[in-house]
Design a protein around this motif. Sequence first.
Motif, PDB file in Angstrom:
ATOM      1  N   MET A  37      -2.814 -17.790 -25.169  1.00  0.00           N
ATOM      2  CA  MET A  37      -1.556 -17.333 -25.885  1.00  0.00           C
ATOM      3  C   MET A  37      -0.532 -18.876 -26.138  1.00  0.00           C
ATOM      4  O   MET A  37       0.510 -18.573 -26.763  1.00  0.00           O
ATOM      5  CB  MET A  37      -0.921 -16.487 -24.853  1.00  0.00           C
ATOM      6  N   GLU A  38      -0.882 -19.813 -25.420  1.00  0.00           N
ATOM      7  CA  GLU A  38       0.104 -20.931 -25.429  1.00  0.00           C
ATOM      8  C   GLU A  38      -0.490 -22.014 -26.390  1.00  0.00           C
ATOM      9  O   GLU A  38       0.266 -23.055 -26.488  1.00  0.00           O
ATOM     10  CB  GLU A  38      -0.034 -21.713 -24.113  1.00  0.00           C
ATOM     11  N   MET A  39      -1.944 -21.777 -26.864  1.00  0.00           N
ATOM     12  CA  MET A  39      -2.379 -22.894 -27.457  1.00  0.00           C
ATOM     13  C   MET A  39      -1.860 -23.021 -29.066  1.00  0.00           C
ATOM     14  O   MET A  39      -1.753 -21.790 -29.694  1.00  0.00           O
ATOM     15  CB  MET A  39      -4.072 -22.594 -27.360  1.00  0.00           C
ATOM     16  N   TYR A  46      -8.770 -23.212 -30.717  1.00  0.00           N
ATOM     17  CA  TYR A  46      -8.467 -22.007 -31.136  1.00  0.00           C
ATOM     18  C   TYR A  46      -9.422 -21.897 -32.801  1.00  0.00           C
ATOM     19  O   TYR A  46      -9.738 -20.986 -32.925  1.00  0.00           O
ATOM     20  CB  TYR A  46      -7.003 -22.097 -31.776  1.00  0.00           C
ATOM     21  N   ASP A  47      -9.492 -22.895 -33.243  1.00  0.00           N
ATOM     22  CA  ASP A  47     -10.255 -23.067 -34.447  1.00  0.00           C
ATOM     23  C   ASP A  47     -11.715 -22.351 -34.366  1.00  0.00           C
ATOM     24  O   ASP A  47     -12.066 -21.743 -35.256  1.00  0.00           O
ATOM     25  CB  ASP A  47     -10.332 -24.549 -35.124  1.00  0.00           C
ATOM     26  N   LEU A  48     -12.285 -22.917 -33.330  1.00  0.00           N
ATOM     27  CA  LEU A  48     -13.576 -22.108 -32.833  1.00  0.00           C
ATOM     28  C   LEU A  48     -13.479 -20.855 -32.853  1.00  0.00           C
ATOM     29  O   LEU A  48     -14.425 -20.075 -33.205  1.00  0.00           O
ATOM     30  CB  LEU A  48     -14.080 -22.921 -31.705  1.00  0.00           C
ATOM     31  N   ILE A  49     -12.500 -20.277 -32.006  1.00  0.00           N
ATOM     32  CA  ILE A  49     -12.464 -18.881 -31.817  1.00  0.00           C
ATOM     33  C   ILE A  49     -12.286 -18.197 -33.261  1.00  0.00           C
ATOM     34  O   ILE A  49     -13.047 -17.124 -33.498  1.00  0.00           O
ATOM     35  CB  ILE A  49     -11.311 -18.540 -31.074  1.00  0.00           C
ATOM     36  N   HIS A  50     -11.293 -18.703 -34.102  1.00  0.00           N
ATOM     37  CA  HIS A  50     -11.137 -18.186 -35.259  1.00  0.00           C
ATOM     38  C   HIS A  50     -12.177 -17.929 -36.200  1.00  0.00           C
ATOM     39  O   HIS A  50     -12.587 -16.804 -36.711  1.00  0.00           O
ATOM     40  CB  HIS A  50      -9.944 -18.881 -35.839  1.00  0.00           C
ATOM     41  N   ASN A  51     -12.940 -18.960 -36.232  1.00  0.00           N
ATOM     42  CA  ASN A  51     -14.235 -19.148 -37.207  1.00  0.00           C
ATOM     43  C   ASN A  51     -15.450 -18.219 -36.448  1.00  0.00           C
ATOM     44  O   ASN A  51     -16.074 -17.693 -37.319  1.00  0.00           O
ATOM     45  CB  ASN A  51     -14.601 -20.463 -37.530  1.00  0.00           C
ATOM     46  N   PRO A 241      -1.894 -14.131 -35.357  1.00  0.00           N
ATOM     47  CA  PRO A 241      -1.690 -13.448 -33.935  1.00  0.00           C
ATOM     48  C   PRO A 241      -2.942 -13.790 -33.095  1.00  0.00           C
ATOM     49  O   PRO A 241      -3.973 -13.265 -32.824  1.00  0.00           O
ATOM     50  CB  PRO A 241      -1.807 -11.834 -34.247  1.00  0.00           C
ATOM     51  N   THR A 242      -2.806 -14.891 -32.718  1.00  0.00           N
ATOM     52  CA  THR A 242      -4.021 -15.938 -32.010  1.00  0.00           C
ATOM     53  C   THR A 242      -4.735 -14.972 -30.796  1.00  0.00           C
ATOM     54  O   THR A 242      -5.827 -15.026 -30.763  1.00  0.00           O
ATOM     55  CB  THR A 242      -3.514 -17.076 -31.294  1.00  0.00           C
ATOM     56  N   MET A 247      -8.943 -11.517 -28.499  1.00  0.00           N
ATOM     57  CA  MET A 247      -9.457 -10.312 -27.895  1.00  0.00           C
ATOM     58  C   MET A 247     -10.491  -9.579 -29.043  1.00  0.00           C
ATOM     59  O   MET A 247     -11.639  -9.039 -28.378  1.00  0.00           O
ATOM     60  CB  MET A 247      -8.225  -9.450 -27.572  1.00  0.00           C
ATOM     61  N   LEU A 248     -10.239  -9.762 -30.244  1.00  0.00           N
ATOM     62  CA  LEU A 248     -11.223  -9.129 -31.199  1.00  0.00           C
ATOM     63  C   LEU A 248     -12.481  -9.867 -31.159  1.00  0.00           C
ATOM     64  O   LEU A 248     -13.535  -9.118 -31.070  1.00  0.00           O
ATOM     65  CB  LEU A 248     -10.495  -9.425 -32.676  1.00  0.00           C
ATOM     66  N   SER A 249     -12.562 -11.222 -30.833  1.00  0.00           N
ATOM     67  CA  SER A 249     -13.710 -11.920 -31.026  1.00  0.00           C
ATOM     68  C   SER A 249     -14.522 -11.528 -29.743  1.00  0.00           C
ATOM     69  O   SER A 249     -15.725 -11.195 -29.556  1.00  0.00           O
ATOM     70  CB  SER A 249     -13.596 -13.333 -30.489  1.00  0.00           C
ATOM     71  N   LEU A 250     -13.796 -11.171 -28.370  1.00  0.00           N
ATOM     72  CA  LEU A 250     -14.587 -10.265 -27.039  1.00  0.00           C
ATOM     73  C   LEU A 250     -14.998  -9.190 -27.472  1.00  0.00           C
ATOM     74  O   LEU A 250     -16.375  -8.710 -26.979  1.00  0.00           O
ATOM     75  CB  LEU A 250     -13.553 -10.535 -26.117  1.00  0.00           C
TER      76      LEU A 250
END
Length: 362
Positions: A37-39, A46-51, A241-242, A247-250
């Motif tokens: 949430m701070e990143m 974060y870019d890795l999570i996003h993709n 909404p990072t 959470m969606l990725s999880l």
Amino acid sequence: MERVHNFNAGPAALPESVIQQAKEELLNFQQTGMSIMEMSHRSKEYDLIHNETKQLLLELLSIPNDYEILFLQGGASQQFALIPMNFLSSNQKAYYVMTGSWSEKALKEAKKIGQAVEFLSSKEDLYRYIPTIEDKKVKQLEDAAYLHLTSNNTIYGTQWNQFPNYKVPLFADMSSDIMSREIKIEQFDFIYAGAQKNLGPAGVTVVIMKKSLIEQCNRSIPAIFQYKTHANKNSLYNTPPTFSIYMLSLVLEWIKQNGGIQQVETINNQKAKLLYDTIDNSQGFYTAHALKDSRSKMNVTFTLKDEHLTNLFLKEAKEHQFIGLNGHRSIGGCRASIYNAVSLNSVQQLSQFMHNFQKRYE
């Protein structure tokens, strides 16, 4: 305190293992010394999570290469307005199939933008069924910008079993049943879904759209409202909404680890059958709202003989840790939302409670 049996309609149950992982990573995500949430949304972490989240969606839903995935904000309700703003030109009409409150709201927003009309409706029967599109109706679609439907109706407990297949762009609000069953993405030109039913917590809306639509977006509206803007920037035009995407990725990873959508659908079918059998075999003590061929496998809506008995059922259910069984305020009654994260065990226990309640009060 033990976790309750969560039958809320949304925000809804999340897999316990997902919540546990988020808890463990909350203060220090992957040894970064920061919470997600701070990143910065521009950081490599974060870019890795996003993709990776996009890749999981592509894999689990078998999304073809000619579709774009967007992560937006504002929920499905914002899409009600953005869709006609982007795609409803002055010389075309948008056609809406009316199956409940959410399709009503979508049509209401579209009418503010251009020519939007009701195509079919089951409102006269309190939205108890999914209307059939007859051949004579199809001819009306010649001037259609798109045909819009809501795949699952949380309030009334109905769901499309087969989708229309015409030479008209098909747009679908799948907020409450995406990822619950296998679908052919190719049937649709545009799919959107708020996350808070089957995908994760509230905050992110997933859009899956044909790339060919991107160039058709209305360029005269503000950039923030254009799908092209977000597609060109990989949904990073503004701060996304990072945490919700994380959470969606999880949740998507949880689905993958548990057999993918095929296995999820199998369990969802078992849960729905158990509850509907409980209702249908009660000799009228419980009555399903939706007609059999239109019943939702996500939201089981039903009534009891009278309001006093309904209130007593809800009171005792809550005492037994069954939460969220109140029907929507617009129609009353009861509703059990049995999304992906609601376990078969919770549904089995609810079924047993319903049997016991009937024995005491019939």
